[in-house]
Motif scaffolding. Structure first.
Motif, mmCIF file in Angstrom:
data_model
loop_
_atom_site.group_PDB
_atom_site.id
_atom_site.type_symbol
_atom_site.label_atom_id
_atom_site.label_comp_id
_atom_site.label_asym_id
_atom_site.label_seq_id
_atom_site.Cartn_x
_atom_site.Cartn_y
_atom_site.Cartn_z
ATOM 1 N N LYS A 144 0.838 -1.205 0.000
ATOM 2 C CA LYS A 144 0.000 0.000 0.000
ATOM 3 C C LYS A 144 0.866 1.247 0.000
ATOM 4 O O LYS A 144 0.575 2.229 -0.700
ATOM 5 C CB LYS A 144 -0.920 -0.017 1.213
ATOM 6 C CG LYS A 144 -1.935 1.116 1.229
ATOM 7 C CD LYS A 144 -2.897 0.972 2.396
ATOM 8 C CE LYS A 144 -3.974 2.060 2.360
ATOM 9 N NZ LYS A 144 -4.943 1.898 3.475
ATOM 10 N N ALA A 145 1.948 1.217 0.775
ATOM 11 C CA ALA A 145 2.851 2.371 0.825
ATOM 12 C C ALA A 145 3.495 2.640 -0.528
ATOM 13 O O ALA A 145 3.811 3.793 -0.860
ATOM 14 C CB ALA A 145 3.925 2.143 1.887
ATOM 15 N N ALA A 146 3.687 1.589 -1.334
ATOM 16 C CA ALA A 146 4.340 1.740 -2.637
ATOM 17 C C ALA A 146 3.376 2.214 -3.720
ATOM 18 O O ALA A 146 3.816 2.626 -4.797
ATOM 19 C CB ALA A 146 4.973 0.422 -3.058
ATOM 20 N N GLY A 147 2.057 2.139 -3.456
ATOM 21 C CA GLY A 147 1.101 2.635 -4.444
ATOM 22 C C GLY A 147 0.108 1.625 -4.980
ATOM 23 O O GLY A 147 -0.743 1.971 -5.801
ATOM 24 N N LEU A 148 0.178 0.362 -4.536
ATOM 25 C CA LEU A 148 -0.800 -0.618 -4.981
ATOM 26 C C LEU A 148 -2.172 -0.267 -4.411
ATOM 27 O O LEU A 148 -2.269 0.361 -3.351
ATOM 28 C CB LEU A 148 -0.420 -2.033 -4.551
ATOM 29 C CG LEU A 148 0.505 -2.808 -5.515
ATOM 30 C CD1 LEU A 148 1.913 -2.216 -5.484
ATOM 31 C CD2 LEU A 148 0.548 -4.285 -5.160
ATOM 32 N N GLU A 149 -3.233 -0.680 -5.102
ATOM 33 C CA GLU A 149 -4.593 -0.368 -4.694
ATOM 34 C C GLU A 149 -5.439 -1.632 -4.634
ATOM 35 O O GLU A 149 -5.113 -2.652 -5.254
ATOM 36 C CB GLU A 149 -5.227 0.622 -5.681
ATOM 37 C CG GLU A 149 -4.499 1.954 -5.773
ATOM 38 C CD GLU A 149 -5.131 2.882 -6.801
ATOM 39 O OE1 GLU A 149 -6.138 2.480 -7.431
ATOM 40 O OE2 GLU A 149 -4.609 4.002 -6.982
ATOM 41 N N ASP B 265 -6.258 -4.381 -7.592
ATOM 42 C CA ASP B 265 -5.116 -4.683 -8.471
ATOM 43 C C ASP B 265 -4.919 -6.189 -8.561
ATOM 44 O O ASP B 265 -5.190 -6.923 -7.602
ATOM 45 C CB ASP B 265 -3.833 -4.048 -7.923
ATOM 46 C CG ASP B 265 -3.780 -2.543 -8.129
ATOM 47 O OD1 ASP B 265 -4.642 -2.030 -8.867
ATOM 48 O OD2 ASP B 265 -2.887 -1.892 -7.549
ATOM 49 N N ARG C 174 -4.323 -3.054 -13.627
ATOM 50 C CA ARG C 174 -5.364 -2.211 -13.047
ATOM 51 C C ARG C 174 -6.201 -1.620 -14.180
ATOM 52 O O ARG C 174 -5.677 -0.900 -15.031
ATOM 53 C CB ARG C 174 -4.742 -1.096 -12.206
ATOM 54 C CG ARG C 174 -5.755 -0.151 -11.542
ATOM 55 C CD ARG C 174 -5.043 0.982 -10.837
ATOM 56 N NE ARG C 174 -4.103 0.499 -9.830
ATOM 57 C CZ ARG C 174 -3.097 1.229 -9.361
ATOM 58 N NH1 ARG C 174 -2.896 2.458 -9.818
ATOM 59 N NH2 ARG C 174 -2.281 0.734 -8.439
ATOM 60 N N HIS D 206 0.863 -1.622 -14.531
ATOM 61 C CA HIS D 206 1.625 -0.629 -13.761
ATOM 62 C C HIS D 206 2.696 -1.370 -12.973
ATOM 63 O O HIS D 206 2.489 -2.507 -12.552
ATOM 64 C CB HIS D 206 0.708 0.134 -12.799
ATOM 65 C CG HIS D 206 -0.439 0.833 -13.460
ATOM 66 N ND1 HIS D 206 -0.391 2.140 -13.879
ATOM 67 C CD2 HIS D 206 -1.678 0.379 -13.788
ATOM 68 C CE1 HIS D 206 -1.543 2.482 -14.423
ATOM 69 N NE2 HIS D 206 -2.350 1.426 -14.385
ATOM 70 N N TYR E 14 5.547 -1.072 -9.667
ATOM 71 C CA TYR E 14 5.890 -0.348 -8.452
ATOM 72 C C TYR E 14 7.097 -1.008 -7.794
ATOM 73 O O TYR E 14 7.248 -2.232 -7.844
ATOM 74 C CB TYR E 14 4.720 -0.342 -7.464
ATOM 75 C CG TYR E 14 3.478 0.326 -8.003
ATOM 76 C CD1 TYR E 14 3.273 1.696 -7.840
ATOM 77 C CD2 TYR E 14 2.519 -0.412 -8.692
ATOM 78 C CE1 TYR E 14 2.145 2.308 -8.347
ATOM 79 C CE2 TYR E 14 1.379 0.189 -9.198
ATOM 80 C CZ TYR E 14 1.196 1.564 -9.024
ATOM 81 O OH TYR E 14 0.080 2.169 -9.530
ATOM 82 N N VAL F 155 8.616 -2.001 -4.417
ATOM 83 C CA VAL F 155 8.133 -2.230 -3.046
ATOM 84 C C VAL F 155 9.295 -2.650 -2.163
ATOM 85 O O VAL F 155 10.015 -3.599 -2.491
ATOM 86 C CB VAL F 155 7.034 -3.311 -3.012
ATOM 87 C CG1 VAL F 155 6.552 -3.532 -1.577
ATOM 88 C CG2 VAL F 155 5.871 -2.929 -3.920
#
Length: 507
Positions: free
Chosen positions: A338-343, A346, A381, A386, A388, A390
């Protein structure tokens, strides 16, 4: 022969030569540009790193051999393997209930616990010249004494360096500096249908070799209990009781797995056996050697369990089963993903460009990394990809490397193992004696002093300092309250239950 025929023949020859040249150069170009050679699988960098932890000689390998008739020839691989596989003998103490018949008839009904020595057997694999041995945790669990027998009939006492119940892997050590050992192979390169050998000691029949093929890879949900591994190698080589902890080797004589379980209602081989891939077992062994505790890295995501969903919503389960990848249903606390940008929503498709088709494959890839490692996570997504970066964390939500020595130091105590004869006198089936305490440790703070007998920690029997260290390490890594509950007594005293808060750090 007329001129026209000569020209026709010349034309055919020229075309044939040109075709051969084009084919040769085309094949060469494809071979150079192909990311994965069919003949030479990609090198498993992680496994090589774990091999380096045990100073393995990478040149000690056999070529795949075949007989003159074209059949696979296992003789050299078998000859090499049996010398690196040991017979493991384990002594433990169990409690056996005994009721005095007079008490029964006269209504007292008080049962006495009579300690009884048990003997267990299994297998192990020497993985270094100086005597490190991989086996299964369930082979040595609760052991008061472990001895190993080599293929040359030498018998030696083994020290349990560390254990990991979650992967059912344990690391032993025998004293010496010139043992035959098996080098790590690339379990990722195994293909379904490939020949493998299972080497071990079924039914105490030492140095037994059986052959079979890889039936499947990344098998999950095979064994219950505390096992977290979801990516077994499934084989059809005959594996029976006593094979646990033995070697699964390829036809090059390389160690590609640790034989762990069989699928059977009778307890004997029924055509299905399972091994922990060396990509996982090697990493666990390297962690136990270097840190005394396994370093587990997590993304911090929650994925749906299709088996559970199927019981509640069959239609949604069918939809989930069509997903190629891992659906991010939610996040855990202090989630790295979550901190890296995953939602939410996904679909994880790859880790460091290694394709992920299901949760078992995701877990298999993550098991190769440690907290603090950075990985590239590719997700889908809304139909688009995408990527990221992590930074992986441990279960406690940080990137700290946990060492069993660090965890144990806050207790401020040293321990002695209790011989079987004394356990029998004390009427206990498990126990470790506190041999000394420091003035500023948690033991002294909570009133535990020299001579105290610890039977259980967090309701788990303990028989050695390493048993206590593993529990303390696990609580330190995974529990938010960081508390252990000790059950023990002073000789001739009553049983006490003492809670120790590890987060106090001996202050």
């Amino acid at each position: 022969m007329n001129t026209g025929n000569v020209k026709s023949i010349t034309t055919i020859v020229v075309v044939a030569i040109l075709s051969s040249v084009i084919t040769l150069f085309g094949y060469n170009a494809i071979s150079k540009n192909s990311p994965k050679g069919v003949i030479s699988p990609a090198v498993n960098i992680g496994t090589n790193e774990y091999a380096d932890s045990f100073d393995q000689d990478k040149s000690v390998k056999l070529a795949s051999l075949t007989t003159q008739q074209g059949y696979p020839d296992f003789t050299e691989a078998a000859a090499k393997s049996v010398n690196g596989v040991v017979h493991v003998k384990v002594k433990s103490i169990s409690q056996q209930q005994y009721m005095n018949p007079f008490d029964f008839f006269f209504g007292f009904g008080e049962r006495n616990m009579q300690p009884r020595e048990q003997i267990g057997f299994g297998s192990g694999v020497i993985i270094s010249k100086d005597g490190y041995i991989i086996t299964n945790n369930h082979v040595v669990e609760g052991a008061t004494e472990v001895t190993v027998s080599l293929n040359d009939n030498r018998e030696m006492t083994a020290k349990v360096i560390g254990t990991d119940p979650q992967t059912d892997i344990a690391l032993l050590k025998i004293e010496g500096d010139d043992f035959p050992y098996l080098t790590f192979g690339n379990s990722d390169a195994l293909q379904v249908g490939e020949w493998v050998l299972a080497v071990g000691n079924p039914f105490n029949l030492t140095s037994t070799v059986t052959a079979g093929i890889v039936s499947a890879k990344n098998r999950g949900n095979i064994v219950g209990g505390n096992l977290s591994i979801q990516s077994f190698i499934q084989i059809d080589a005959a594996v029976n009781r006593g094979n646990s902890g033995g070697a699964l080797v390829n036809t090059k004589g390389e160690l590609v797995g640790i034989n762990t379980a069989i699928f059977s209602q009778s307890g004997d081989f029924n055509g299905l056996a399972f091994a922990v891939p060396i990509s996982i077992a090697g990493k666990v062994a390297a962690d136990l050697k270097q840190y005394g505790a396994v370093q587990r890295a997590v993304l911090g995501i929650q994925a749906p369990n299709i088996d559970v969903v199927r019981r509640q919503d069959p239609e949604r389960a069918r939809e989930l089963s069509q997903i190629v990848g891992v659906l991010v249903e939610d996040f855990g606390d202090r989630s790295a993903a979550k901190a890296a940008g995953l939602e939410k929503g996904d679909i994880i498709k790859a880790i460091n460009n290694v394709h992920i088709r299901n949760f078992a494959e995701l877990q298999d890839q993550l098991s190769r990394y440690r907290p603090g490692d950075k990985v590239k996570v590719t997700v889908e997504r809304n139909g688009k990809e995408h990527s990221y970066t992590v930074e992986l964390k441990n279960d406690a939500g940080n990137t700290e490397i946990q060492r069993s020595a660090d965890n144990m130091s806050v207790l401020g105590a040293t321990f002695n193992e209790i011989p079987a004869a004394r356990k029998r006198q004390l009427g206990i089936n498990s126990g470790v004696e506190v041999s000394s305490v420091t003035s500023n440790g948690l033991f002294r703070k909570e009133g535990i002093n020299k001579g105290f007998i610890i039977m259980r920690v967090n309701n788990t029997p303990v028989n050695s300092e390493s048993d206590i260290a593993n529990i303390v390490s696990n609580v330190s890594r995974t529990s938010q309250d960081k508390v252990i509950l000790i059950a023990g007594f002073y000789p001739n005293g009553r049983t006490q239950y003492i809670a120790i808060d590890l987060s106090q750090g001996g202050k």
